[in-house]
Structure formats: structure tokens, C-alpha cells
Design a protein around this motif. Structure first.
Motif, mmCIF file in Angstrom:
data_model
loop_
_atom_site.group_PDB
_atom_site.id
_atom_site.type_symbol
_atom_site.label_atom_id
_atom_site.label_comp_id
_atom_site.label_asym_id
_atom_site.label_seq_id
_atom_site.Cartn_x
_atom_site.Cartn_y
_atom_site.Cartn_z
ATOM 1 N N PHE A 94 0.850 -1.185 0.000
ATOM 2 C CA PHE A 94 0.000 0.000 0.000
ATOM 3 C C PHE A 94 0.887 1.236 0.000
ATOM 4 O O PHE A 94 1.260 1.763 1.051
ATOM 5 N N ASP A 95 1.227 1.698 -1.199
ATOM 6 C CA ASP A 95 2.029 2.903 -1.341
ATOM 7 C C ASP A 95 1.172 4.008 -1.943
ATOM 8 O O ASP A 95 -0.033 3.827 -2.177
ATOM 9 N N GLU A 96 1.781 5.150 -2.215
ATOM 10 C CA GLU A 96 1.007 6.285 -2.714
ATOM 11 C C GLU A 96 0.351 5.975 -4.049
ATOM 12 O O GLU A 96 -0.820 6.327 -4.270
ATOM 13 N N ALA A 97 1.080 5.290 -4.931
ATOM 14 C CA ALA A 97 0.508 4.962 -6.241
ATOM 15 C C ALA A 97 -0.717 4.069 -6.092
ATOM 16 O O ALA A 97 -1.747 4.297 -6.735
ATOM 17 N N PHE A 98 -0.628 3.060 -5.229
ATOM 18 C CA PHE A 98 -1.765 2.159 -5.057
ATOM 19 C C PHE A 98 -2.937 2.884 -4.407
ATOM 20 O O PHE A 98 -4.102 2.609 -4.720
ATOM 21 N N SER A 99 -2.638 3.828 -3.507
ATOM 22 C CA SER A 99 -3.719 4.547 -2.824
ATOM 23 C C SER A 99 -4.558 5.391 -3.783
ATOM 24 O O SER A 99 -5.686 5.766 -3.450
ATOM 25 N N LEU A 100 -4.022 5.682 -4.956
ATOM 26 C CA LEU A 100 -4.740 6.494 -5.947
ATOM 27 C C LEU A 100 -5.615 5.659 -6.878
ATOM 28 O O LEU A 100 -6.338 6.207 -7.707
ATOM 29 N N MET A 101 -5.555 4.331 -6.724
ATOM 30 C CA MET A 101 -6.330 3.455 -7.601
ATOM 31 C C MET A 101 -7.818 3.579 -7.298
ATOM 32 O O MET A 101 -8.256 3.398 -6.164
ATOM 33 N N PRO A 102 -8.644 3.865 -8.311
ATOM 34 C CA PRO A 102 -10.099 3.947 -8.081
ATOM 35 C C PRO A 102 -10.670 2.599 -7.664
ATOM 36 O O PRO A 102 -10.111 1.534 -7.970
ATOM 37 N N ALA A 103 -11.794 2.640 -6.961
ATOM 38 C CA ALA A 103 -12.432 1.413 -6.482
ATOM 39 C C ALA A 103 -12.745 0.459 -7.631
ATOM 40 O O ALA A 103 -12.584 -0.761 -7.501
ATOM 41 N N GLU A 104 -13.202 0.997 -8.761
ATOM 42 C CA GLU A 104 -13.533 0.162 -9.915
ATOM 43 C C GLU A 104 -12.330 -0.648 -10.373
ATOM 44 O O GLU A 104 -12.432 -1.846 -10.638
ATOM 45 N N ARG A 105 -11.184 0.014 -10.439
ATOM 46 C CA ARG A 105 -9.971 -0.681 -10.888
ATOM 47 C C ARG A 105 -9.523 -1.719 -9.870
ATOM 48 O O ARG A 105 -8.989 -2.775 -10.236
ATOM 49 N N PHE A 106 -9.699 -1.448 -8.583
ATOM 50 C CA PHE A 106 -9.307 -2.429 -7.572
ATOM 51 C C PHE A 106 -10.093 -3.722 -7.763
ATOM 52 O O PHE A 106 -9.529 -4.817 -7.725
ATOM 53 N N VAL A 107 -11.375 -3.601 -8.002
ATOM 54 C CA VAL A 107 -12.195 -4.800 -8.186
ATOM 55 C C VAL A 107 -11.828 -5.506 -9.475
ATOM 56 O O VAL A 107 -11.607 -6.727 -9.499
ATOM 57 N N GLU A 108 -11.752 -4.747 -10.574
ATOM 58 C CA GLU A 108 -11.564 -5.374 -11.887
ATOM 59 C C GLU A 108 -10.118 -5.792 -12.129
ATOM 60 O O GLU A 108 -9.857 -6.932 -12.517
ATOM 61 N N ASP A 109 -9.167 -4.874 -11.885
ATOM 62 C CA ASP A 109 -7.776 -5.160 -12.227
ATOM 63 C C ASP A 109 -7.083 -6.043 -11.199
ATOM 64 O O ASP A 109 -6.295 -6.927 -11.566
ATOM 65 N N VAL A 110 -7.370 -5.811 -9.914
ATOM 66 C CA VAL A 110 -6.661 -6.556 -8.872
ATOM 67 C C VAL A 110 -7.386 -7.858 -8.532
ATOM 68 O O VAL A 110 -6.853 -8.956 -8.709
ATOM 69 N N LEU A 111 -8.617 -7.740 -8.038
ATOM 70 C CA LEU A 111 -9.327 -8.930 -7.560
ATOM 71 C C LEU A 111 -9.687 -9.893 -8.685
ATOM 72 O O LEU A 111 -9.515 -11.114 -8.545
ATOM 73 N N TYR A 112 -10.164 -9.342 -9.791
ATOM 74 C CA TYR A 112 -10.678 -10.193 -10.874
ATOM 75 C C TYR A 112 -9.583 -10.629 -11.844
ATOM 76 O O TYR A 112 -9.361 -11.831 -12.046
ATOM 77 N N GLU A 113 -8.882 -9.662 -12.429
ATOM 78 C CA GLU A 113 -7.910 -9.994 -13.466
ATOM 79 C C GLU A 113 -6.625 -10.587 -12.886
ATOM 80 O O GLU A 113 -6.182 -11.658 -13.310
ATOM 81 N N SER A 114 -6.001 -9.906 -11.926
ATOM 82 C CA SER A 114 -4.686 -10.333 -11.448
ATOM 83 C C SER A 114 -4.746 -11.516 -10.486
ATOM 84 O O SER A 114 -3.974 -12.466 -10.621
ATOM 85 N N LEU A 115 -5.658 -11.455 -9.522
ATOM 86 C CA LEU A 115 -5.736 -12.538 -8.543
ATOM 87 C C LEU A 115 -6.646 -13.678 -8.994
ATOM 88 O O LEU A 115 -6.548 -14.795 -8.476
ATOM 89 N N GLY A 116 -7.540 -13.391 -9.927
ATOM 90 C CA GLY A 116 -8.433 -14.432 -10.436
ATOM 91 C C GLY A 116 -9.356 -15.009 -9.380
ATOM 92 O O GLY A 116 -9.677 -16.209 -9.412
ATOM 93 N N LEU A 117 -9.811 -14.179 -8.455
ATOM 94 C CA LEU A 117 -10.659 -14.680 -7.380
ATOM 95 C C LEU A 117 -12.017 -15.120 -7.910
ATOM 96 O O LEU A 117 -12.589 -14.511 -8.812
ATOM 97 N N ARG A 118 -12.551 -16.166 -7.305
ATOM 98 C CA ARG A 118 -13.878 -16.662 -7.702
ATOM 99 C C ARG A 118 -14.958 -16.303 -6.687
ATOM 100 O O ARG A 118 -16.146 -16.392 -6.982
ATOM 101 N N HIS A 119 -14.529 -15.908 -5.486
ATOM 102 C CA HIS A 119 -15.484 -15.497 -4.456
ATOM 103 C C HIS A 119 -14.749 -14.577 -3.502
ATOM 104 O O HIS A 119 -13.575 -14.799 -3.186
#
Length: 314
Positions: A94-119
Motif C-alpha cells: 500500500f504505497d502512494e501509487a496504489f492509494s490512488l487506484m479507483p475502487a472500480e480498478r481495484f475490483v476489476e484489475d486486482v481482484l478479478y484480473e490479477s488474482l483471479g478470485l472466484r469469491h
């Protein structure tokens, strides 16, 4: 399968994808956190159990002037989560760059695309994204659109309200480590490397291992009955002073000075975990070293009595 720690969310191995993950800071990994993790596992027992968390804690980034407040540092948190059966811990820097990530991108880019979470699952107060723009309803809506399962887990509570890290911090700062332990599910401990001190404890007949508090919360200043986990895994009883040593008045920052009962050996440079069991008395100034030495002997006997009683009752 042993738990695995992943610290680069942009480079997750294939075998770590497809998990069910609980989201949060998990400072302390207390009973409320355990409730969240166990509820998720009960909901999706078919999926590997994971946690998505952050380091440093966002508060450390946004309010660096605040005194240290952490209940658990990342290594301790990982061990506590692994003990709950978590197989993958995705620890996002959790650095300054990550803190600027919009909520939409956190869900789509991090949780869905990068981590591939199913639940995913979270507690009722979880907020995320730039300026905490993402809420639990937003997370529920967006995960549904992406085909990711979602569970909102009600907070675990008792007569005093929901279990929380802040509530445990207050108990420790008020001098009640035994009550904090009830809410953590284990004694709270300070983990750190033994540093060289001024050898005054040895001169007083009570040699101590000196451990800086570092980023740990400072509990109420005073004397505690403790147990100390050594690097070899053995645990020894002892007595510890946490504070600034007003009788000696050396101007140093607060630290932990622990005397291990009936122990001889060189601990310098080794990492110890000092678990607080009971506060025996508050920090105070004495009229000279002789009075201090007499009080230390009383403190040691009181700590032995407390720890013997705990052992007899276990």
C-alpha cells in the motif's frame, strides 16, 4: 499444503488463482477476523481459502505522524492467518501509487484480473479504492457483474459491541492484556530482535533482553508477567518492563526489557516473541537503585505467581 505469501499482485502464479478470499487489513487477526475467514470457508469449501490484505497499513501511509499502533506486523499476521487455515495471503504493498487506484480498478484489475478470485467476502465496514470510494454495496454489485461470488459477513459481536482492532488497542493501552487475549484468541505479543542495552539490569541482578517496540503499539507503561518464545521454539516465563525507565531517566524511547526466569544464555541479535499475560503495576519512579532493585524482586515473584496460576488453570 502450507500457506503461501504473495507480495506482488501483478505476478500471481497460476496455482494461486481461483481462490475464495476475505478482504481487509486484519491487524491483530482477532476473533472477528477469524469469524470472517471461517464464514467464507463454510460458504465456499470447494475453493482454496485466501486473504487479500495490505502492508503497510493504510493509516501508516496517510498519517505517518501518528504513534505506532500495529497489533501485528506482516510476519506475525501471516502466521496467524495460516493458523486459521488460509492457504494464500495476497499482501498488497500500500504505497502512494496504489492509494490512488479507483475502487472500480481495484475490483476489476486486482481482484478479478490479477488474482483471479472466484469469491470474495468482507465485513460490513470494508471500504477501498481512492478516498475509500468503494463500499460494500458497490463491491457486491461489481462482483456480480463480473461473475464473482460475494458474501457480506456481519461483524462478530459481544455485549460490548463488535470485535475490532481498535477495541483491542484500547484494552492494551488501558493495561488489560488478559482481556485483549480473550478477543484475539491468544496472548498479544511483541516480536523483535534483542539489542544491546546499558547492562544496568545485570548490575541489579536481573539481566534483561532489550527489544524495541518498533511499529508495535505501545501498551500501558509498566511491569507485566510474560512468556517469551525463543528462536528454538521453547517458551520461558519472565517479567518485563515496558516504558522509559523513569528511575534511571536515560531519555531513551519506550522499549521492552524482559527478564527470563532461570535462563542463562546470550540472546543478543536473536528474535524473541514476548507475550503479555497480566499487568502487575504501572510505571513509577523510585528513590534510587536500591529501592528499584527491591521492587524488581517483588515484581518477579508476582509474575511467577500469576504465570503459575495460569498454568495450573490450563
Amino acid at each position: 499444503m502450507r500457506a503461501r505469501l504473495h507480495q506482488n499482485w501483478q505476478d500471481i502464479p497460476v496455482e494461486a488463482r481461483g481462490c475464495a478470499a476475505a478482504l481487509g487489513n486484519f491487524d491483530g487477526v482477532h476473533l472477528g477476523h477469524a469469524h470472517l475467514v471461517h464464514t467464507l470457508h463454510t460458504t465456499r469449501p470447494d475453493l482454496p481459502l485466501a486473504v487479500v490484505t495490505f502492508d503497510p497499513h493504510p493509516r501508516e501511509l496517510f498519517r505517518p505522524q501518528d504513534p505506532p499502533f500495529r497489533l501485528t506486523l506482516s510476519d506475525e499476521r501471516f502466521a496467524a492467518l495460516a493458523a486459521l487455515g488460509v492457504k494464500h495471503v495476497f499482501q498488497i504493498r500500500f504505497d502512494e501509487a496504489f492509494s490512488l487506484m479507483p475502487a472500480e480498478r481495484f475490483v476489476e484489475d486486482v481482484l478479478y484480473e490479477s488474482l483471479g478470485l472466484r469469491h470474495v467476502a468482507c465485513g460490513p465496514d470494508f471500504a477501498f479504492g481512492h478516498r475509500r470510494g468503494g463500499s460494500v454495496p458497490f463491491l457486491a454489485e461489481r462482483t456480480a457483474e463480473l461473475g464473482v461470488g460475494f458474501t457480506a459477513v456481519p461483524a462478530l459481536a459481544d455485549s460490548g459491541g463488535p470485535y475490532s482492532s481498535s477495541r483491542i488497542r484500547r484494552l492494551l493501552q488501558d493495561g488489560y492484556p488478559e482481556r485483549a487475549a480473550e478477543e484475539l484468541g491468544r496472548p498479544w505479543f511483541i516480536r523483535g530482535e534483542v539489542q544491546h542495552g546499558d547492562k544496568r539490569g545485570r548490575l541489579l541482578g536481573f539481566p534483561t533482553a532489550n527489544i524495541p517496540l518498533g511499529r508495535h503499539l505501545e501498551p500501558a507503561r509498566g511491569v507485566y508477567a510474560v512468556t517469551v518464545r525463543l528462536p528454538d521454539g521453547n517458551t520461558r516465563p519472565g517479567v518485563a518492563n515496558i516504558g522509559r525507565r523513569p528511575t534511571i531517566d536515560d531519555g531513551q524511547e519506550s522499549r521492552v526489557e524482559v527478564n527470563l526466569f532461570d535462563y542463562e544464555g546470550d540472546l543478543y541479535g536473536q528474535t524473541l516473541s514476548v507475550a503479555l499475560h497480566r499487568m502487575l503495576r504501572a510505571e513509577k519512579r523510585f528513590n534510587g537503585l536500591d529501592e528499584l532493585k527491591a521492587q524488581i524482586a517483588q515484581d518477579a515473584q508476582a509474575a511467577r505467581t500469576v504465570l503459575d496460576a495460569e498454568l495450573a488453570g490450563s
